[in-house]
Write a protein that holds these residues in place. Structure first.
Motif, short mmCIF file in Angstrom:
data_model
loop_
_atom_site.label_atom_id
_atom_site.label_comp_id
_atom_site.label_asym_id
_atom_site.label_seq_id
_atom_site.Cartn_x
_atom_site.Cartn_y
_atom_site.Cartn_z
N PHE A 1 3.77 7.18 2.34
CA PHE A 1 4.09 6.04 3.20
C PHE A 1 3.92 4.76 2.39
O PHE A 1 2.93 4.61 1.67
N PHE B 1 0.41 5.27 0.69
CA PHE B 1 -0.44 6.39 1.11
C PHE B 1 0.27 7.69 0.76
O PHE B 1 1.24 8.08 1.43
N GLU B 2 -0.21 8.32 -0.27
CA GLU B 2 0.40 9.58 -0.71
C GLU B 2 -0.31 10.74 -0.03
O GLU B 2 -1.54 10.74 0.10
N PHE C 1 0.85 -1.19 0.00
CA PHE C 1 0.00 0.00 0.00
C PHE C 1 0.88 1.24 0.00
O PHE C 1 1.94 1.26 0.67
#
Lengths: 257, 257
Positions: free
Chosen positions: B239, B222-223, B220
Motif C-alpha cells: 500500500f 506498507f509492504e 509511506f
DNA sequence: GTTATACACTTATATAGGGAAGTTTGAAAG
DNA sequence: CTTTCAAACTTCCCTATATAAGTGTATAAC
C-alpha cells in the motif's frame, strides 16, 4: 507423586511436562498456539472450554485461565463471556511496530557515537512556543546532533528544550550520553511521558549533506515531545534518518511455532 | 455486605470499590498507575511488595499479581524475582505503533470505496518468484487497486497472488471487499500469518498521478507478505499513501490517568 | 577477617473452589 | 405457532492457601 487419572479420551496433542522448567500455564499456552499453527484450530474456531482443558491436561482452572489470558493479551484469541473463546483471524490492522527494534541505530552499542553540532540558547518562535507551551520569545536551548553508526551517519537530531534554571533537566540533557537515555530510559529520568510520531519526509539540502545522501531522498522522521512530572512540555525534537537505511518490520498472526 | 476490616494504617490513596463494575485487579492497576502519574512513584522506585498490597487494599494475592502483571505487560513496571517490582523509566524505544489506528483510511467505514484498476494474469519475474517462492515464469495474478476515502484517493495498492486453481484463496481475494478483510481479518481467512514492513519512499510519476500529488512527495509504503496454513507465500503487495495525509502517533510512559 | 549457614524477604507458580454474568437451548405455557 | 422462562453451559472474577525459587542480610563458625 500424584496419580495420573485415566483419561478415556486419548490426548492426540502434547501434554504438560511437570518436570520442565517452563511453567504449566506457559506450556499450555504454547500447546494451544501450536494447535493453531498446525491448522488444528483455524480462525473462527472455538477453543475447548476451560473445563475441558482442565480435564484434558490435568491442570487447575486458574492455570487454564492464565494460559488463555496470555493468548488473549497477545491478540491471537478472543474470549466472549457466555459464548466461548475463539481464534482470531490474522489482520493487517493488528500489526504493531516497535521503535525498539531500531535500538542499535540509536547508539546503544559500541561503535556508535554522538557528534554535537550546535547547542545554543535562542528565543522561541511562535511554533516552538506553542509546542513547548511557553511564551513566544522565551529562552530555549536548541541542540543539533548527529548520530554515527559504524562509520556512517545514522540520524540527524534537532531538539528544543525549555530553558529553566529551576529545572535540573537541562544539565542532564546536555550530556552527550543523554541521547541514549532518552531512547533507552534511565532511572534518573525526570520525564513522565511523551508523544512520538512517525512521518515520512524528503531530506532538505542540509539534511542530505549531513546524512551523505543524494537528493531527493525519502526519510523517516521521528518527532518526540516529552513532558515532566508536572505535565509541562520539556523537550521537542525529531530524529531524521535515511529511509534506505531503516527497516521497520513486524509479524501478524502466529508469532513462532 | 462484607465487614470493613479496621486498618491501622490509614490509606492515603484510593481504595477498591467492591460494588464497581470494574474488576478489582483493574482498579488496583489503575491506582498504581495513578500513583506513578501523580509522582508518588517515580522511575526506579520500588512498588510495595505484593504482601503489603494484599493487606493495604484487602484483596487476595492473585488479584495483586494480576494487577502487577498488567502493568508489567504494558511495560511501565518490571518485576525482579527476589528483589521487588520497580517503576520503569520512560524510553523512546518502548514506543509501539499500531497499524490499526489507520483503520478508517483502509476502508472500514462508510464513504470509502475500492476502485479496481487492473487485474490480470502475468508471469512471475525473478523478483516476484523469489518473494512468492515459486518458479520464475509461473502464473500470478497482478492486481492494482485504488482506495478512496471521503472523495480523496487514500492508498494505491498493488498485489501479486499465486495463481493456483487448487487453492480457493484466489476467488476470495478477487472480491473488491476482500481488501478490507485483508486489513481487518475475517473468520473465513485462509491466511495463517504475515510479515508487514513500513518504508518511506518517493512517489513515482504513476503514483503521483493516482494519488493526486505533486512531485516530489514523500509517502509511506506498507509492504505485506502473507502465508497460508502450509507456510507457503500467497500474497505479496504494498500500500502506498501520501505522507501528508497520514499521521502515525503513539504514547510512551503513562498512558492515561 | 573470612567464610558458611540460616533466615527473612521478595516474586513466581500452582491448587481447589465458589459465585457472577452472559449466551444458548429447549421445554413448558399460552 | 409463538412466547416465556428455566436450566445448562460458557467465560469471567475472586478468595484462600501452599510451595518453589531468587535475593539480601545477619549471624555463627572457622
Amino acid at each position: 507423586m500424584a496419580h495420573r487419572p485415566q483419561n478415556k479420551v486419548l490426548q492426540e496433542t502434547a501434554s504438560i511436562d511437570r518436570d520442565s522448567f517452563e511453567p504449566a500455564y506457559a506450556q499450555l499456552a504454547g500447546i494451544l498456539r501450536q494447535s493453531m499453527a498446525d491448522g488444528l484450530l483455524r480462525p473462527g474456531d472455538q477453543l475447548p472450554s476451560e473445563a475441558q482443558l482442565v480435564e484434558r491436561y490435568g491442570v487447575s482452572p486458574m492455570t487454564v485461565r492464565r494460559a488463555i489470558n496470555i493468548l488473549a493479551d497477545q491478540g491471537v484469541v478472543v474470549a466472549e463471556q457466555g459464548r466461548g473463546t475463539f481464534v482470531k483471524p490474522v489482520a493487517m490492522s493488528a500489526a504493531t511496530f516497535q521503535l525498539g527494534q531500531l535500538e542499535n541505530l540509536f547508539g546503544n552499542r559500541e561503535g556508535t557515537t554522538v557528534q554535537l553540532l550546535e547547542a545554543r540558547i535562542i528565543a522561541a518562535d511562535e511554533r516552538v512556543a506553542r509546542k513547548l507551551a511557553i511564551r513566544e520569545g522565551k529562552r530555549t536551548i536548541y541542540i543539533r546532533r548527529l548520530l554515527w553508526n559504524s562509520g556512517e551517519p545514522a540520524f540527524y537530531h534537532r531538539e528544543y528544550l525549555v530553558y529553566d534554571p529551576t529545572r535540573p533537566i537541562v544539565e542532564a540533557e546536555l550530556e552527550v550520553t543523554a541521547l541514549q537515555q532518552l531512547f533507552s530510559g534511565s532511572s534518573e529520568s525526570l520525564l513522565k511521558h511523551g508523544e512520538i510520531s512517525i512521518d515520512a519526509t524528503l531530506l532538505d539540502e542540509e539534511e542530505s549533506r549531513l546524512l551523505k545522501a543524494t537528493q531527493p531522498m525519502a526519510a523517516f522522521c521521528f518527532e518526540h515531545l516529552f513532558y515532566d512530572f508536572d505535565d509541562r512540555p520539556v523537550s521537542w525534537g525529531w530524529f531524521i534518518g535515511r529511509a534506505d537505511r531503516l527497516r521497520f518490520t513486524t509479524q501478524v498472526g502466529l508469532l513462532l511455532g
